[in-house]
Write a protein that holds these residues in place. Structure first.
Motif, PDB file in Angstrom:
ATOM      1  N   GLY A  25      42.624 -26.665  44.261  1.00  0.00           N
ATOM      2  CA  GLY A  25      43.222 -25.475  43.665  1.00  0.00           C
ATOM      3  C   GLY A  25      43.393 -24.286  44.225  1.00  0.00           C
ATOM      4  O   GLY A  25      43.016 -23.958  45.546  1.00  0.00           O
ATOM      5  N   SER A  26      43.534 -23.179  44.060  1.00  0.00           N
ATOM      6  CA  SER A  26      44.336 -21.967  44.205  1.00  0.00           C
ATOM      7  C   SER A  26      42.881 -20.885  44.846  1.00  0.00           C
ATOM      8  O   SER A  26      42.729 -20.333  46.293  1.00  0.00           O
ATOM      9  CB  SER A  26      44.868 -21.167  43.506  1.00  0.00           C
ATOM     10  OG  SER A  26      43.977 -20.167  42.707  1.00  0.00           O
ATOM     11  N   LYS A  27      41.496 -21.414  44.146  1.00  0.00           N
ATOM     12  CA  LYS A  27      39.524 -20.478  44.407  1.00  0.00           C
ATOM     13  C   LYS A  27      39.106 -21.610  44.369  1.00  0.00           C
ATOM     14  O   LYS A  27      38.913 -21.180  43.201  1.00  0.00           O
ATOM     15  CB  LYS A  27      40.198 -18.684  43.210  1.00  0.00           C
ATOM     16  CG  LYS A  27      41.848 -18.222  44.164  1.00  0.00           C
ATOM     17  CD  LYS A  27      41.212 -17.256  45.669  1.00  0.00           C
ATOM     18  CE  LYS A  27      42.090 -16.522  45.195  1.00  0.00           C
ATOM     19  NZ  LYS A  27      41.930 -15.606  46.901  1.00  0.00           N
ATOM     20  N   PRO A  28      39.224 -22.356  45.347  1.00  0.00           N
ATOM     21  CA  PRO A  28      38.013 -23.286  44.629  1.00  0.00           C
ATOM     22  C   PRO A  28      36.943 -23.057  44.498  1.00  0.00           C
ATOM     23  O   PRO A  28      36.434 -21.691  45.257  1.00  0.00           O
ATOM     24  CB  PRO A  28      37.922 -24.579  45.982  1.00  0.00           C
ATOM     25  CG  PRO A  28      38.988 -23.895  46.682  1.00  0.00           C
ATOM     26  CD  PRO A  28      39.680 -22.628  46.110  1.00  0.00           C
ATOM     27  N   GLY A  29      36.297 -22.747  43.468  1.00  0.00           N
ATOM     28  CA  GLY A  29      34.368 -22.881  42.891  1.00  0.00           C
ATOM     29  C   GLY A  29      34.508 -21.353  42.140  1.00  0.00           C
ATOM     30  O   GLY A  29      33.746 -21.113  41.694  1.00  0.00           O
ATOM     31  N   ALA A  30      35.417 -20.297  42.125  1.00  0.00           N
ATOM     32  CA  ALA A  30      35.446 -19.442  41.607  1.00  0.00           C
ATOM     33  C   ALA A  30      35.444 -19.170  39.780  1.00  0.00           C
ATOM     34  O   ALA A  30      34.570 -18.918  39.489  1.00  0.00           O
ATOM     35  CB  ALA A  30      37.212 -18.480  41.418  1.00  0.00           C
ATOM     36  N   LEU A  31      36.515 -20.305  39.431  1.00  0.00           N
ATOM     37  CA  LEU A  31      36.306 -21.120  38.000  1.00  0.00           C
ATOM     38  C   LEU A  31      34.475 -21.592  37.561  1.00  0.00           C
ATOM     39  O   LEU A  31      33.878 -21.057  36.435  1.00  0.00           O
ATOM     40  CB  LEU A  31      37.366 -22.077  37.772  1.00  0.00           C
ATOM     41  CG  LEU A  31      38.426 -21.258  37.615  1.00  0.00           C
ATOM     42  CD1 LEU A  31      39.701 -22.486  37.114  1.00  0.00           C
ATOM     43  CD2 LEU A  31      38.479 -20.772  36.107  1.00  0.00           C
ATOM     44  N   LYS A  32      34.045 -22.204  38.670  1.00  0.00           N
ATOM     45  CA  LYS A  32      32.730 -23.107  38.325  1.00  0.00           C
ATOM     46  C   LYS A  32      31.973 -21.899  37.873  1.00  0.00           C
ATOM     47  O   LYS A  32      30.854 -21.318  36.932  1.00  0.00           O
ATOM     48  CB  LYS A  32      32.042 -23.406  39.305  1.00  0.00           C
ATOM     49  CG  LYS A  32      30.500 -24.950  39.144  1.00  0.00           C
ATOM     50  CD  LYS A  32      30.349 -25.230  40.325  1.00  0.00           C
ATOM     51  CE  LYS A  32      31.777 -26.345  40.737  1.00  0.00           C
ATOM     52  NZ  LYS A  32      31.593 -27.488  39.384  1.00  0.00           N
ATOM     53  N   VAL A  33      32.503 -20.672  39.293  1.00  0.00           N
ATOM     54  CA  VAL A  33      31.258 -19.619  39.429  1.00  0.00           C
ATOM     55  C   VAL A  33      31.102 -18.977  37.877  1.00  0.00           C
ATOM     56  O   VAL A  33      30.421 -18.179  36.887  1.00  0.00           O
ATOM     57  CB  VAL A  33      31.315 -18.513  40.015  1.00  0.00           C
ATOM     58  CG1 VAL A  33      29.835 -17.387  39.988  1.00  0.00           C
ATOM     59  CG2 VAL A  33      30.503 -19.548  41.545  1.00  0.00           C
TER      60      VAL A  33
END
Length: 250
Positions: A25-33
């Motif tokens: 993905g384009s920003k790994p971890g961003a959506l998880k946080v």
């Protein structure tokens, strides 16, 4: 912000063919946080570019985007889930939405392009409902990557970056109307590192070193980001701030 013509095909071409981005993905971890703080609702991605992150976010949020670049908007509109959800707008001239319209506002790699980022952050707070989440990512000049690469660091290579600021600057701006929920650093990904001129500048050598470092340095950080762990401040090329709009005092 730079003139919208600065953000044409050549500017976005550098992101094409990134295998890690395709997989993680384009920003790994961003959506998880983000999901831990604001699990659902209406999201606005300011400066959405060609729509990669916005497309990913649309699986979880009622997602909308703004962008100054005509080329980027044209590219983003090819994605079916974004049709009718994109608007051309300048982040510093007011965005065409009512106050309190959104649960989440994201500004990913945007504020460093703004000569007066404080104006945009004030606008973001206007758009958010009380308790809504603001997410900002921006180059971290305290990173080891900057110390190693100096003027070749990604934050300085991009001549449209006009507001490279230390973490404390962004914290002061965000804290005026927000409560910080999390600080996140995304690791070393601006490979290759430790290269000099001469033999090391040959394209083949640079490519091989870059590949080796991508597998041994960049990939582990991407996995950590994907898990929502991030890295230390010193090892983060980008700083991420997650802050919620303060509720009005009665």
């Amino acid at each position: 912000m730079e003139n919208k013509t600065s953000f044409g095909p050549q500017y976005y071409r550098r992101y094409s063919g990134n295998l890690f981005q395709t997989i993680w993905g384009s920003k790994p971890g961003a959506l998880k946080v983000m999901k831990k703080i604001a699990g659902s609702g209406k999201l606005l991605d300011v400066g959405c570019g060609i729509g990669r992150f916005l497309n990913e976010a649309s699986a979880r949020y009622d997602a909308f985007g703004t962008e100054i670049s005509e080329y980027a908007l044209m590219s983003a509109r090819h994605q079916a889930c974004l049709k009718g959800r994109l608007t051309q707008a300048d982040a510093l001239k007011g965005l065409p939405y009512r106050s309190g319209s959104f649960d989440v506002v994201t500004a990913l790699d945007i504020v460093e392009h703004l000569e007066h980022p404080e104006l945009f952050i004030a606008e973001a707070w206007r758009l958010l409902r009380p308790g809504g989440l603001l997410v900002i990512s921006t180059p971290n000049p305290d990173s080891l990557g900057r110390a190693i690469k100096k003027e070749q660091w990604f934050g300085y290579r991009d001549k449209t970056h006009v507001s490279i600021q230390p973490e404390e600057f962004w914290l002061r701006l965000v804290s005026r109307e927000g409560r910080l929920k999390k600080i996140f650093y995304d690791g070393l990904w601006d490979s290759p590192y430790f290269l000099r001129n001469g033999f090391w500048a040959l394209p083949v050598v640079r490519g091989l070193v870059g590949l080796a470092q991508s597998l041994t340095i960049v990939l582990p950080f991407i996995v950590m980001n994907h898990l929502g762990l991030g890295s230390s401040r010193r090892l983060g090329e980008n700083l991420w701030l997650f802050a919620c709009k303060k509720h009005e005092e009665r």
